[in-house]
Design an enzyme around this catalytic site. Structure first.
Site, PDB file in Angstrom:
ATOM      1  N   ALA A   1       7.144  -2.404   0.015  1.00  0.00           N
ATOM      2  CA  ALA A   1       7.035  -3.601   0.856  1.00  0.00           C
ATOM      3  C   ALA A   1       5.724  -4.329   0.584  1.00  0.00           C
ATOM      4  O   ALA A   1       4.730  -3.727   0.204  1.00  0.00           O
ATOM      5  CB  ALA A   1       7.104  -3.199   2.320  1.00  0.00           C
TER       6      ALA A   1
ATOM      7  N   LYS B   1       7.465 -10.312   0.030  1.00  0.00           N
ATOM      8  CA  LYS B   1       7.566 -10.334   1.498  1.00  0.00           C
ATOM      9  C   LYS B   1       8.742 -11.184   1.972  1.00  0.00           C
ATOM     10  O   LYS B   1       9.401 -10.858   2.941  1.00  0.00           O
ATOM     11  CB  LYS B   1       6.279 -10.918   2.102  1.00  0.00           C
ATOM     12  CG  LYS B   1       5.131  -9.930   2.175  1.00  0.00           C
ATOM     13  CD  LYS B   1       3.928 -10.572   2.856  1.00  0.00           C
ATOM     14  CE  LYS B   1       2.710  -9.679   2.800  1.00  0.00           C
ATOM     15  NZ  LYS B   1       2.657  -8.664   3.847  1.00  0.00           N
TER      16      LYS B   1
ATOM     17  N   ASN C   1      -6.094  -5.225   1.330  1.00  0.00           N
ATOM     18  CA  ASN C   1      -5.495  -6.453   1.869  1.00  0.00           C
ATOM     19  C   ASN C   1      -5.544  -6.447   3.388  1.00  0.00           C
ATOM     20  O   ASN C   1      -5.478  -5.399   4.027  1.00  0.00           O
ATOM     21  CB  ASN C   1      -4.057  -6.626   1.354  1.00  0.00           C
ATOM     22  CG  ASN C   1      -3.015  -6.023   2.288  1.00  0.00           C
ATOM     23  OD1 ASN C   1      -2.608  -6.637   3.287  1.00  0.00           O
ATOM     24  ND2 ASN C   1      -2.613  -4.790   2.004  1.00  0.00           N
ATOM     25  N   ARG C   2      -5.694  -7.649   3.930  1.00  0.00           N
ATOM     26  CA  ARG C   2      -5.576  -7.830   5.381  1.00  0.00           C
ATOM     27  C   ARG C   2      -4.733  -9.084   5.639  1.00  0.00           C
ATOM     28  O   ARG C   2      -5.127  -9.994   6.363  1.00  0.00           O
ATOM     29  CB  ARG C   2      -6.952  -7.914   6.059  1.00  0.00           C
ATOM     30  CG  ARG C   2      -7.925  -8.891   5.468  1.00  0.00           C
ATOM     31  CD  ARG C   2      -9.148  -9.109   6.376  1.00  0.00           C
ATOM     32  NE  ARG C   2     -10.078 -10.049   5.825  1.00  0.00           N
ATOM     33  CZ  ARG C   2     -11.114  -9.748   5.030  1.00  0.00           C
ATOM     34  NH1 ARG C   2     -11.350  -8.501   4.695  1.00  0.00           N
ATOM     35  NH2 ARG C   2     -11.910 -10.714   4.590  1.00  0.00           N
TER      36      ARG C   2
ATOM     37  N   GLY D   1      -1.832  -9.487   7.189  1.00  0.00           N
ATOM     38  CA  GLY D   1      -1.430  -9.665   8.591  1.00  0.00           C
ATOM     39  C   GLY D   1      -0.029 -10.230   8.758  1.00  0.00           C
ATOM     40  O   GLY D   1       0.205 -11.086   9.628  1.00  0.00           O
ATOM     41  N   PHE D   2       0.919  -9.750   7.946  1.00  0.00           N
ATOM     42  CA  PHE D   2       2.327 -10.140   8.083  1.00  0.00           C
ATOM     43  C   PHE D   2       2.548 -11.657   7.998  1.00  0.00           C
ATOM     44  O   PHE D   2       3.266 -12.244   8.811  1.00  0.00           O
ATOM     45  CB  PHE D   2       2.931  -9.634   9.414  1.00  0.00           C
ATOM     46  CG  PHE D   2       3.064  -8.147   9.540  1.00  0.00           C
ATOM     47  CD1 PHE D   2       2.922  -7.308   8.453  1.00  0.00           C
ATOM     48  CD2 PHE D   2       3.354  -7.573  10.783  1.00  0.00           C
ATOM     49  CE1 PHE D   2       3.053  -5.919   8.585  1.00  0.00           C
ATOM     50  CE2 PHE D   2       3.489  -6.196  10.936  1.00  0.00           C
ATOM     51  CZ  PHE D   2       3.331  -5.365   9.833  1.00  0.00           C
TER      52      PHE D   2
ATOM     53  N   SER E   1       1.175  -0.736   9.573  1.00  0.00           N
ATOM     54  CA  SER E   1       0.242  -1.641   8.907  1.00  0.00           C
ATOM     55  C   SER E   1      -1.030  -1.738   9.737  1.00  0.00           C
ATOM     56  O   SER E   1      -0.966  -1.852  10.958  1.00  0.00           O
ATOM     57  CB  SER E   1       0.852  -3.038   8.755  1.00  0.00           C
ATOM     58  OG  SER E   1       1.747  -3.036   7.692  1.00  0.00           O
TER      59      SER E   1
ATOM     60  N   ASN F   1      -3.113  -4.214   9.805  1.00  0.00           N
ATOM     61  CA  ASN F   1      -3.633  -5.576   9.961  1.00  0.00           C
ATOM     62  C   ASN F   1      -3.022  -6.376  11.108  1.00  0.00           C
ATOM     63  O   ASN F   1      -3.252  -7.572  11.218  1.00  0.00           O
ATOM     64  CB  ASN F   1      -3.441  -6.335   8.637  1.00  0.00           C
ATOM     65  CG  ASN F   1      -4.140  -5.632   7.490  1.00  0.00           C
ATOM     66  OD1 ASN F   1      -5.302  -5.257   7.615  1.00  0.00           O
ATOM     67  ND2 ASN F   1      -3.424  -5.418   6.396  1.00  0.00           N
ATOM     68  N   THR F   2      -2.210  -5.712  11.941  1.00  0.00           N
ATOM     69  CA  THR F   2      -1.697  -6.360  13.154  1.00  0.00           C
ATOM     70  C   THR F   2      -2.238  -5.561  14.328  1.00  0.00           C
ATOM     71  O   THR F   2      -1.888  -4.389  14.488  1.00  0.00           O
ATOM     72  CB  THR F   2      -0.151  -6.378  13.158  1.00  0.00           C
ATOM     73  OG1 THR F   2       0.298  -7.213  12.093  1.00  0.00           O
ATOM     74  CG2 THR F   2       0.409  -6.902  14.474  1.00  0.00           C
TER      75      THR F   2
ATOM     76  N   LYS G   1       8.195   3.789   8.694  1.00  0.00           N
ATOM     77  CA  LYS G   1       7.082   3.902   7.743  1.00  0.00           C
ATOM     78  C   LYS G   1       5.832   4.353   8.470  1.00  0.00           C
ATOM     79  O   LYS G   1       5.419   3.729   9.455  1.00  0.00           O
ATOM     80  CB  LYS G   1       6.856   2.556   7.050  1.00  0.00           C
ATOM     81  CG  LYS G   1       5.817   2.618   5.926  1.00  0.00           C
ATOM     82  CD  LYS G   1       5.885   1.379   5.061  1.00  0.00           C
ATOM     83  CE  LYS G   1       4.872   1.418   3.935  1.00  0.00           C
ATOM     84  NZ  LYS G   1       4.966   0.239   3.065  1.00  0.00           N
TER      85      LYS G   1
ATOM     86  N   THR H   1       3.429   6.564   2.318  1.00  0.00           N
ATOM     87  CA  THR H   1       2.739   5.976   3.463  1.00  0.00           C
ATOM     88  C   THR H   1       2.430   4.494   3.241  1.00  0.00           C
ATOM     89  O   THR H   1       2.553   3.984   2.139  1.00  0.00           O
ATOM     90  CB  THR H   1       1.359   6.648   3.688  1.00  0.00           C
ATOM     91  OG1 THR H   1       0.504   6.303   2.564  1.00  0.00           O
ATOM     92  CG2 THR H   1       1.444   8.137   3.831  1.00  0.00           C
ATOM     93  N   ASN H   2       1.896   3.925   4.316  1.00  0.00           N
ATOM     94  CA  ASN H   2       1.323   2.582   4.252  1.00  0.00           C
ATOM     95  C   ASN H   2      -0.102   2.677   3.669  1.00  0.00           C
ATOM     96  O   ASN H   2      -0.489   3.713   3.146  1.00  0.00           O
ATOM     97  CB  ASN H   2       1.314   1.981   5.665  1.00  0.00           C
ATOM     98  CG  ASN H   2       1.604   0.489   5.620  1.00  0.00           C
ATOM     99  OD1 ASN H   2       0.973  -0.244   4.856  1.00  0.00           O
ATOM    100  ND2 ASN H   2       2.553   0.044   6.420  1.00  0.00           N
TER     101      ASN H   2
HETATM  102  C1  FMN Z   1      -1.058  -6.890  -0.902  1.00  0.00           C
HETATM  103  C2  FMN Z   1      -0.280  -5.840  -0.156  1.00  0.00           C
HETATM  104  C3  FMN Z   1       0.547  -6.225   0.891  1.00  0.00           C
HETATM  105  C4  FMN Z   1       1.280  -5.251   1.582  1.00  0.00           C
HETATM  106  N1  FMN Z   1       2.100  -5.658   2.596  1.00  0.00           N
HETATM  107  C5  FMN Z   1       2.860  -4.724   3.222  1.00  0.00           C
HETATM  108  C6  FMN Z   1       3.764  -5.100   4.234  1.00  0.00           C
HETATM  109  O1  FMN Z   1       3.924  -6.284   4.535  1.00  0.00           O
HETATM  110  N2  FMN Z   1       4.470  -4.133   4.872  1.00  0.00           N
HETATM  111  C7  FMN Z   1       4.351  -2.807   4.545  1.00  0.00           C
HETATM  112  O2  FMN Z   1       5.035  -1.966   5.133  1.00  0.00           O
HETATM  113  N3  FMN Z   1       3.518  -2.422   3.552  1.00  0.00           N
HETATM  114  C8  FMN Z   1       2.780  -3.337   2.901  1.00  0.00           C
HETATM  115  N4  FMN Z   1       1.935  -2.942   1.913  1.00  0.00           N
HETATM  116  C9  FMN Z   1       1.803  -1.496   1.617  1.00  0.00           C
HETATM  117  C10 FMN Z   1       2.701  -1.045   0.470  1.00  0.00           C
HETATM  118  O3  FMN Z   1       4.067  -1.198   0.784  1.00  0.00           O
HETATM  119  C11 FMN Z   1       2.429   0.437   0.152  1.00  0.00           C
HETATM  120  O4  FMN Z   1       2.788   1.220   1.271  1.00  0.00           O
HETATM  121  C12 FMN Z   1       0.978   0.686  -0.192  1.00  0.00           C
HETATM  122  O5  FMN Z   1       0.431  -0.384  -0.922  1.00  0.00           O
HETATM  123  C13 FMN Z   1       0.792   1.982  -0.997  1.00  0.00           C
HETATM  124  O6  FMN Z   1       1.456   1.892  -2.236  1.00  0.00           O
HETATM  125  P1  FMN Z   1       0.709   1.494  -3.619  1.00  0.00           P
HETATM  126  O7  FMN Z   1      -0.546   2.320  -3.682  1.00  0.00           O
HETATM  127  O8  FMN Z   1       1.701   1.823  -4.694  1.00  0.00           O
HETATM  128  O9  FMN Z   1       0.416   0.051  -3.541  1.00  0.00           O
HETATM  129  C14 FMN Z   1       1.182  -3.878   1.210  1.00  0.00           C
HETATM  130  C15 FMN Z   1       0.372  -3.528   0.142  1.00  0.00           C
HETATM  131  C16 FMN Z   1      -0.357  -4.475  -0.548  1.00  0.00           C
HETATM  132  C17 FMN Z   1      -1.226  -4.048  -1.709  1.00  0.00           C
END
Ligand code: FMN
Length: 362
Positions: A64, A68, A113-114, A116-117, A182, A184-185, A225, A253-254
């Site tokens: 995710a 988005k 990242n921050r 924030g959906f 997440s 950031n909310t 998640k 994980t997130n």
């Molecule tokens: C720029 C960015 C935006 C993200 N936005 C979301 C999000 O909207 N919802 C969510 O569940 N995870 C979000 N994630 C988290 C990823 O889905 C993932 O859980 C996390 O990045 C760990 O995986 P990775 O190390 O392969 O990136 C985001 C990650 C990044 C880098």
């Protein structure tokens, strides 16, 4: 190679979010070129797997946050992904936090990242997915990740907010991921605490059942998640709650709000992803797998960047894995190369099917 030598320096010379949006626009507007650049769906009988009653051509999904707003769901499978998770999508469209809000850390192959959906809201995205699906099945399963609209507060209002998104996507997604992790909310992670998590997941499960009764078909599978920043006891409690509420899986994980020593001088707030998250996400997965003993499927995500990482995650208990940050550093074929590497590792070890090794090292 071309990506690392030519495209990445170009993209990395620009603001991280701008480069991302620009790339998505290209993929969105020239899907035929993207399809030519990519290739057929990556599959092989050793990679095919079934989780929560859903068939996957390979176990490597797009995490995710990358797409988005679901603008390129037909394109990702061409680059080797075996499933795509879009979102996080909230009931109401919202702009997210002020920019800049995405930061690359190349020396660590990480991102903070921050955002924030920031997203178009469930109505617009549901119409987009419906249009992209119309008359044609998608090449791989599609998951929709749903979250809380920032301005909504009060427990009942939050439940209704999630339910609204669920209603929009229940018949468009192969499964839904409930995001309560997440960073950031404000207040979102409070929903990871057992009794509130139970309220939320049971309300959503009831809603999914009601939609299936009303419209026919089977209820859309729901997954939750979790955060890498949870204590082991809280994780186990969340897993018990997920199982009790009929969840079809846990995504672990997130991003993390913690920083390793190597990043103690990095001043930007937000969720950290990529290589520094790897061990923490793996530990969470191991905790969940040993607690649940395979009674609920797990999706491993966090810092996976090559086939060895994916293999380790599956052997630690993941039925499927996901990547995001590794694609920013290694390029669009990251998922394809992980899949090809997985095939080699399985051949080396005499493994006939990826499902054979889930939890083998636990
Ligand atoms: C720029 C960015 C935006 C993200 N936005 C979301 C999000 O909207 N919802 C969510 O569940 N995870 C979000 N994630 C988290 C990823 O889905 C993932 O859980 C996390 O990045 C760990 O995986 P990775 O190390 O392969 O990136 C985001 C990650 C990044 C880098």
């Amino acid at each position: 190679m071309i990506y690392k030598r030519a495209l990445r320096p170009l993209l990395f010379s620009r603001d991280a979010e701008w480069a991302h949006e620009y790339t998505l626009e290209m993929l969105r507007h020239i899907p035929s070129a993207a399809a030519r650049l990519g290739g057929p769906v990556v599959t092989h009988k050793a990679l095919q797997t079934e989780v929560a009653g859903i068939k996957f051509p390979n176990p490597v999904g797009l995490a995710a946050g990358c797409d988005k707003n679901a603008v390129a769901i037909r394109v990702w499978p061409r680059f080797g992904f075996g499933f795509v998770e879009v979102g996080t999508i909230t009931a109401e469209a919202q702009p997210g936090n002020p920019k800049p809000r995405v930061f690359r850390i190349p020396r660590e192959e990480a991102i903070v990242n921050r955002l924030g959906f920031n997203n178009d809201g469930c109505e617009v995205v549901a119409h987009r997915i419906a249009a992209l699906r119309r008359g044609r099945s998608l090449p791989t399963p599609l998951a929709v990740n749903i979250g809380k609209t920032r301005r909504i507060s009060g427990d009942t209002a939050v439940l209704n907010d999630y339910k609204e998104s669920l209603r929009r996507f229940a018949r468009l997604a192969d499964f839904i991921v409930v995001n309560v992790s997440s960073p950031n909310t404000p207040g979102l992670r409070d929903w990871l605490q057992s009794s509130r998590l139970h309220d939320l997941l049971s309300a959503l499960k009831n809603e999914a059942n009601a939609i299936a009764l009303q419209k026919g078909g089977t209820p859309v599978p729901l997954m939750v998640k979790v955060s890498p920043d949870m204590e082991p006891d809280d994780l186990k409690a969340a897993a018990d709650t997920a199982i009790a509420c009929g969840m079809a899986g846990i995504v672990a994980t997130n991003t993390t709000i913690t920083r390793p020593d190597s990043l103690s001088d990095f001043g930007e707030a937000g969720g950290l992803s990529g290589r520094p998250l790897k061990e923490r996400s793996l530990t969470v997965l191991r905790t969940l797998y040993s607690h649940c003993g395979g009674s609920i499927p797990l999706i491993g995500v966090g810092g996976i960047s090559n086939a060895e990482d994916a293999y380790e995650r599956i052997r630690a208990g993941a039925s499927l894995v996901q990547i995001y940050t590794a694609m920013i550093y290694n390029g669009p074929y990251a998922a394809k190369s992980i899949n090809l590497g997985l095939l080699k590792l399985m051949e080396r070890d005499g493994i006939k099917s990826v499902s054979q090794i889930i939890g083998a090292d636990s």
